[in-house]
Enzyme design. Structure first.
Site, PDB file in Angstrom:
ATOM      1  CG  HIS A  94     -36.984 -66.297  11.650  1.00 17.25           C
ATOM      2  ND1 HIS A  94     -36.599 -67.661  12.214  1.00 17.25           N
ATOM      3  CD2 HIS A  94     -37.081 -65.181  13.290  1.00 17.25           C
ATOM      4  CE1 HIS A  94     -37.005 -67.756  13.656  1.00 17.25           C
ATOM      5  NE2 HIS A  94     -36.907 -65.966  14.119  1.00 17.25           N
ATOM      6  CG  HIS A 111     -30.431 -67.691   8.643  1.00 25.84           C
ATOM      7  ND1 HIS A 111     -30.184 -69.090   8.126  1.00 25.84           N
ATOM      8  CD2 HIS A 111     -31.724 -67.530   9.975  1.00 25.84           C
ATOM      9  CE1 HIS A 111     -31.606 -69.744   8.598  1.00 25.84           C
ATOM     10  NE2 HIS A 111     -32.013 -68.933   9.540  1.00 25.84           N
TER      11      HIS A 111
END
Length: 223
Positions: free
Chosen positions: A133, A182
């Site tokens: 992302h 993450h």
């Protein structure tokens, strides 16, 4: 052009350094500490802030999803082709498409597990390093921002466009850490790699433009 080459080199070096530190386990404490800052003390399953903040983070993170970025990229490419800006359309396609392939290759190469300290607030399927992302947001938004800067007449407009591109990139990456999917270094590495890739593509485009193989911003196609 020289500034672009220098910044791309810095981004590539920063990514390589982060990757080395991650593989050696040197970032574990940093990652864990920063990740837990986004959690309510004593409740690792509860992101900080009211419930609507978590929902907003999911909306923001969707801006960096493959589906959204693909739709935006195809829409821009279609507009550029209809405007007979084939060189600019090719730049966008190579920057975003190449960035996606590079991100996938890096994920397979490093194969870092996702964070295990907190529950994941959204579903994930791939490896953790680097953040796809963050990387694709940087490659896409910075490329589109640079395209708009080429046609903006005033310096303040150029700055405004690029500030929006950077802001969108930062928000998407931060949301990934907030949602617990993450490690912070995944996002930092994604930003470095994505920005370096976008800059490299842009330098190539400028080179081709000076050689007369890509149209300039002033070129106007006949109706």
């Amino acid at each position: 052009m020289l500034a672009g080459i220098l910044l791309a080199a810095i981004g590539g070096f920063a990514f390589a350094w982060l990757a080395g530190e991650v593989m050696e386990g040197e970032t574990r404490r940093f990652d864990a500490t920063l990740l837990m800052l986004f959690r309510t003390p004593g409740h690792p399953d509860d992101p900080i802030g009211p419930r609507w903040v978590e929902e907003m983070a999911r909306d923001v993170t969707a801006l960096g999803s493959g589906v959204v970025l693909t739709v935006v990229t195809l829409a821009v490419i279609g507009y550029l082709l209809l405007s007979r800006k084939r060189g600019a359309a090719l730049l966008v396609a190579l920057s975003v498409g190449g960035g996606a392939l590079l991100s996938t290759a890096l994920k397979f190469g490093f194969d870092r597990p996702r964070p295990d300290l907190v529950p994941h607030a959204v579903t994930v399927y791939t490896a953790s390093f680097p953040s796809g992302h963050a990387m694709l947001s940087a490659a896409t938004f910075l490329t589109l921002g640079a395209l708009l800067m080429r046609v903006a007449a005033r310096r303040r407009l150029k700055g405004y466009v690029m500030a929006l591109a950077v802001l969108a990139t930062v928000l998407v990456g931060t949301s990934r850490v907030y949602l617990g999917v993450h490690w912070p270094t995944d996002v930092l590495a994604g930003w470095c790699a994505g920005a370096a890739w976008a800059l490299l593509c842009w330098v190539v485009a400028l080179r081709l433009q000076r050689a007369g193989q890509v149209e300039t911003p002033a070129d106007r196609a006949p109706d």
